[in-house]
Write a protein that holds these residues in place. Structure first.
Motif: not given
Ligand SMILES: NC(=O)NCCC[C@H](N)C(=O)O
Length: 258
Positions: A17-20, A64-69, A86-88, A161-163, A242-246
């Motif tokens: 259910d992750g964001l896209v 799982v996209f722990v880098e964002d926190a 939803s990620r807070r 892009v997202l980030h 889910l727009e994640g990357c390495v």
């Molecule tokens: N640092 C990143 O590239 N994070 C990917 C986050 C993907 C997640 N589905 C989101 O939209 O927040």
């Protein structure tokens, strides 16, 4: 002795259910995602990184996209306030983990928003993407925390892009790499190398000339090999849906002393 630790967080039960935002939703296979995550973690370990697992945040599909926190600079942590509400709930466990490792902790406060995926460090320059997830107040708070420590914070627009790190990352000597059509302002970077694939713009520096990157960018991997670098390839296809990357599947803590 400086240690090499990497924070990771295993995919939770709601991953699918992750964001896209910028891609169309396609179904995620949770089992395959777990296998891919385990191989990603194994690649970090094989290349000298001690992995530290952050506690679960099972209500948050994107945990799982722990880098964002969190954003790390030396041993100072800035716990983010993710742009997506939803990620807070992801940040508490990450704060606990970095505190346990002895980092000093700062927090982004309302009305600021900041995602770790918007922050690219190249030496003492910290590029921060102002885009869909990180607002101007978040940029200002990042600057207020890290500039007194000697960092130079450079804000760059992100609209495609997202980030920021969905568009660019950097090679070991600091050259910024990006897939041209997705980079708003390549001239902001002192050295910019265009790469032929979107996922080719995402590298994790493993040490020496080794670059962790996705199997979905074979032509860019070839380009990097040709430049004398050593790509280490992992399949993260389920996370890419889910727009994640390495980069976003771990937080590398390079300058902790233990
Ligand atoms: N640092 C990143 O590239 N994070 C990917 C986050 C993907 C997640 N589905 C989101 O939209 O927040």
């Amino acid at each position: 002795m400086p240690s090499q630790k990497a924070l990771i967080r295993r995919p939770g039960p709601r991953l699918a259910d992750g964001l896209v935002t910028h891609v169309e939703r396609t179904p995620v296979d949770p089992e395959r995602a777990l296998t891919q995550w385990e191989a990603y973690v194994a690649a970090l370990r094989e290349h000298g990184w001690e992995t530290v697992e952050v506690g679960a945040a099972d209500d948050c599909p994107d945990a799982v996209f722990v880098e964002d926190a969190v954003v790390m600079y030396r041993n100072v942590a800035l716990i983010t306030r993710p742009g997506a509400a939803s990620r807070r709930g992801e940040t508490a466990g990450v704060e606990e983990a970095v505190s346990r490792l002895g980092c000093s902790v700062n927090r982004v406060r309302e009305p600021g928003t900041l995602d770790g995926g918007d922050v690219l460090k190249v030496g003492d320059t910290i590029y921060v993407g102002r885009g869909g997830r990180t607002n101007a107040d978040g940029v200002a708070q990042l600057r207020a925390v890290f500039e007194p420590l000697g960092a130079k914070v450079v804000a760059v627009p992100v609209s495609k892009v997202l980030h920021l790190k969905s568009a660019v990352t950097a090679l070991p000597e600091g050259t910024v790499v990006g897939y041209g059509p997705l980079v708003d302002a390549p001239s902001l970077f002192p050295r910019f190398l265009p790469v032929p694939e979107e996922a080719g713009a995402h590298v994790v520096l493993l040490g020496g000339g080794k670059l962790l990157m996705a199997t979905s960018a074979p032509r860019t991997a070839e380009l990097y090999s040709d430049l004398g670098l050593e790509p280490v390839l992992v399949d993260i296809g389920e996370f890419e849906k889910l727009e994640g990357c390495v980069t976003c599947l771990s937080v590398r803590l390079r300058e902790l002393h233990s």
